[in-house]
Design an enzyme around this catalytic site. Structure first.
Site, PDB file in Angstrom:
ATOM      1  N   ARG A   1      -0.194  14.729  13.247  1.00  0.00           N
ATOM      2  CA  ARG A   1       0.258  14.550  11.877  1.00  0.00           C
ATOM      3  C   ARG A   1       0.469  15.894  11.047  1.00  0.00           C
ATOM      4  O   ARG A   1      -0.328  16.116  10.110  1.00  0.00           O
ATOM      5  CB  ARG A   1      -0.828  13.771  11.050  1.00  0.00           C
ATOM      6  CG  ARG A   1      -0.921  12.234  11.950  1.00  0.00           C
ATOM      7  CD  ARG A   1      -1.430  11.343  11.182  1.00  0.00           C
ATOM      8  NE  ARG A   1      -0.401  10.539  10.098  1.00  0.00           N
ATOM      9  CZ  ARG A   1      -0.775   9.622   9.286  1.00  0.00           C
ATOM     10  NH1 ARG A   1      -2.354   8.984   9.254  1.00  0.00           N
ATOM     11  NH2 ARG A   1       0.083   9.132   8.490  1.00  0.00           N
TER      12      ARG A   1
ATOM     13  N   ARG B   1      -8.955  -0.211   3.877  1.00  0.00           N
ATOM     14  CA  ARG B   1      -8.214   0.806   3.135  1.00  0.00           C
ATOM     15  C   ARG B   1      -6.782   0.213   2.920  1.00  0.00           C
ATOM     16  O   ARG B   1      -6.130   0.795   2.016  1.00  0.00           O
ATOM     17  CB  ARG B   1      -7.827   1.865   4.282  1.00  0.00           C
ATOM     18  CG  ARG B   1      -9.306   2.777   4.484  1.00  0.00           C
ATOM     19  CD  ARG B   1      -8.765   4.146   5.266  1.00  0.00           C
ATOM     20  NE  ARG B   1      -7.635   4.828   4.745  1.00  0.00           N
ATOM     21  CZ  ARG B   1      -6.751   5.465   5.583  1.00  0.00           C
ATOM     22  NH1 ARG B   1      -7.048   5.544   6.745  1.00  0.00           N
ATOM     23  NH2 ARG B   1      -5.520   5.921   4.698  1.00  0.00           N
TER      24      ARG B   1
ATOM     25  N   CYS C   1      -5.210   8.247   9.054  1.00  0.00           N
ATOM     26  CA  CYS C   1      -5.648   7.521  10.290  1.00  0.00           C
ATOM     27  C   CYS C   1      -5.407   8.336  11.449  1.00  0.00           C
ATOM     28  O   CYS C   1      -4.428   9.279  11.337  1.00  0.00           O
ATOM     29  CB  CYS C   1      -4.285   6.277  10.550  1.00  0.00           C
ATOM     30  SG  CYS C   1      -4.821   4.980   9.338  1.00  0.00           S
TER      31      CYS C   1
ATOM     32  N   LYS D   1       0.800  -1.099  -0.040  1.00  0.00           N
ATOM     33  CA  LYS D   1      -0.001  -0.234  -0.030  1.00  0.00           C
ATOM     34  C   LYS D   1       0.883   1.084   0.107  1.00  0.00           C
ATOM     35  O   LYS D   1       0.752   2.054  -0.771  1.00  0.00           O
ATOM     36  CB  LYS D   1      -1.021   0.001   1.278  1.00  0.00           C
ATOM     37  CG  LYS D   1      -1.350   1.373   1.477  1.00  0.00           C
ATOM     38  CD  LYS D   1      -2.339   1.218   2.834  1.00  0.00           C
ATOM     39  CE  LYS D   1      -1.785   1.878   4.189  1.00  0.00           C
ATOM     40  NZ  LYS D   1      -1.630   3.165   4.114  1.00  0.00           N
ATOM     41  N   ASN D   2       1.859   1.254   0.870  1.00  0.00           N
ATOM     42  CA  ASN D   2       2.714   2.621   1.048  1.00  0.00           C
ATOM     43  C   ASN D   2       3.642   2.651  -0.063  1.00  0.00           C
ATOM     44  O   ASN D   2       4.396   3.829   0.047  1.00  0.00           O
ATOM     45  CB  ASN D   2       3.341   2.368   2.546  1.00  0.00           C
ATOM     46  CG  ASN D   2       2.063   2.764   3.469  1.00  0.00           C
ATOM     47  OD1 ASN D   2       0.943   3.109   3.176  1.00  0.00           O
ATOM     48  ND2 ASN D   2       2.665   2.386   4.532  1.00  0.00           N
TER      49      ASN D   2
ATOM     50  N   ASP E   1       3.901   0.677  12.427  1.00  0.00           N
ATOM     51  CA  ASP E   1       2.584   0.188  11.755  1.00  0.00           C
ATOM     52  C   ASP E   1       2.190  -1.270  12.365  1.00  0.00           C
ATOM     53  O   ASP E   1       1.137  -1.709  12.258  1.00  0.00           O
ATOM     54  CB  ASP E   1       2.456   0.070  10.249  1.00  0.00           C
ATOM     55  CG  ASP E   1       2.663   1.449   9.518  1.00  0.00           C
ATOM     56  OD1 ASP E   1       3.005   1.524   8.411  1.00  0.00           O
ATOM     57  OD2 ASP E   1       2.383   2.537  10.175  1.00  0.00           O
TER      58      ASP E   1
END
Ligand code: EPZ
Length: 421
Positions: A125, A401, A120, A25-26, A308
């Site tokens: 952030r 997600r 998230c 995903k990242n 994570d």
């Protein structure tokens, strides 16, 4: 909103078979964003079919990119001659990765506007690292009520020290510099494997990026790239998630199509709890065990233990014999999920926003929970499988997600999870 009904194994080990890992995903999200750096087409393969990939496609199509799905996991991106410069408010707000579009649009079109990115809820952030860097490259930043408007007639190369080794800031600034004439040097960069994969792909398409994967990255930029192909590497966080699930519920569960060397910190932490881990070039095989040793789990930037996987790993610590310490050094809001695990029966003391102790082993009992974010959601799913009795997990969009069809894939190796819309 969909929810998961999870049948708990009550500590028995019921998962066996082969569990292949999907694309990262990242990694894929940044390759999608890289389409802004191209004149002609960008092809992307092995994409995970997750919500954030579709959100990123929606965002790029809104900006003018033509996207065709050429196979189940392959997409073709044709950038427009001129991009729209205002990111769609709702979509950008729905995930953090929208931020990586800002620098490339600014460098290509001279202006960009966007809301503070969402994603998230694991801490403040902020985006100060991005804004400070854009200013150093000649941009003027204005913050309106709802959006930031950033303008730069002509961006200039710069030497930029990132105040924190931010992953998406490293990727965004690296991509931005590809379009800025001259040599830009980024110091104190993040070193995650996804950054190296992104730079390797851009260099193959004609960019000149050096040092990706180390703390100093230099970019000689100034031209749009012609065309390129990105093969999404395996998702190391998904591989680690499955290894943790296997350590708790697995009986000869083989995790395949992964790169164990990218999660050494996770495999070493599993070994420290007493789990026997066999790793091959692209597979992991765990011999789960009944009792675990307690450990101190400290999250760090790569190659340290990934933040994570802190939440999923905490479920192992609830089953360890003795007191474990969790020290979440990266995000200040990433321990909030522990209150739900406590209500399942775990003995947890939240010392401060960054530290908690877990005393085990304790029997976890199934309960109703709300997934607050992607990785805590995976932790709840894991706890639900370990627990005695059934659990209900709401808001599974958060899990979708980042994990493709997670319940189908876990049920295929013996789990009992029902999706109820
Ligand atoms: C990326 O987020 C990942 N997301 C996250 O994965 C991951 O947890 C994180 O890196 C750390 O590894 C994507 O790649 C899409 P950071 P990112 O900027 O880049 C502070 C998942 O579950 N910071 O490296 O947003 C920040 O507050 C997600 O897949 C600033 O202070 O994380 C944090 O404390 C969750 N100012 C620290 O840096 C800034 O301008 C590291 O955050 C930017 C960040």
């Amino acid at each position: 909103m969909a929810k998961f009904l999870v049948n708990g194994f009550g500590g028995k080990r019921c998962l066996s078979g082969t569990l292949p890992v999907r694309g990262a995903k990242n990694s894929v999200l940044k390759a999608q964003a890289a389409s802004i750096l191209f004149k002609k087409e960008l092809r992307l393969n092995n994409a995970p079919l997750i919500e954030d990939v579709f959100r990123m496609n929606n965002l790029l199509e809104d900006l003018g990119v033509k996207i065709d799905r050429i196979a189940k996991r392959s997409f073709k991106f044709i950038p427009p001659r001129e991009f729209k410069t205002a990111l769609d408010y709702e979509i950008s707000k729905s995930f953090r990765s929208s931020i990586v579009l800002t620098g490339p649009i600014l460098a290509r079109e001279g202006v960009v506007s966007f809301p503070h990115p969402g994603g998230c809820v694991i801490g403040q952030r902020p985006i100060d690292v991005f804004l400070d860097a854009f200013k150093k490259m000649g941009a003027v930043v204005k913050r309106g009520k709802r959006v930031y408007v950033i303008e730069a007639k002509k961006m200039k190369p710069a030497e930029i020290f990132l105040k924190t080794p931010s992953v998406t800031a490293t990727e965004t600034l690296m991509m931005t510099a590809v379009l800025v004439k001259g040599k830009t040097v980024l110091y104190n960069c993040a070193c995650e494997p996804e950054i190296e994969a992104l730079a390797g792909f851009l260099n193959k398409a004609g960019a000149d990026i050096r040092g990706a994967g180390t703390h100093t990255v230099s970019v000689h930029g100034g031209e749009l790239l012609s065309s390129g192909v990105f093969d999404t590497p395996p998702d190391r966080i998904e591989a680690g998630s499955f290894a943790i699930i296997s350590a708790l519920c697995g009986k000869d569960l083989k995790i395949t199509q992964c790169e164990p060397r990218q999660i050494r910190a996770v495999l070493e932490s599993l070994r420290a709890t007493g789990v026997a881990v066999e790793e091959g070039r692209n597979y992991i095989l765990l011999n789960a065990r009944a009792a675990f040793r307690p450990i101190t789990l400290k999250t760090r930037e790569y190659p340290g233990f990934p933040t994570d996987l802190q939440a999923p790993f905490s479920i192992i610590l609830t089953q360890a014999k003795g007191r474990s310490l969790i020290f979440e050094t990266v995000f200040e809001g990433r321990l909030n999920y522990l209150s739900d695990i406590q209500r399942m029966g775990a003995e947890i003391i939240l010392c401060d926003p960054h530290r908690a102790t877990i005393d085990g082993p304790t029997l976890l009992r199934g309960r109703e929970m709300e997934s607050p974010d992607l990785r805590a959601g995976l932790a709840f799913l894991t706890a639900g499988m370990v627990a005695k009795g059934d659990s209900v997990i709401h808001n599974v969009y958060n899990i979708d997600r980042g994990y493709e069809n997670i319940e189908e894939r876990l049920n295929a190796v013996g789990a009992d999870i029902k999706r109820v819309n």
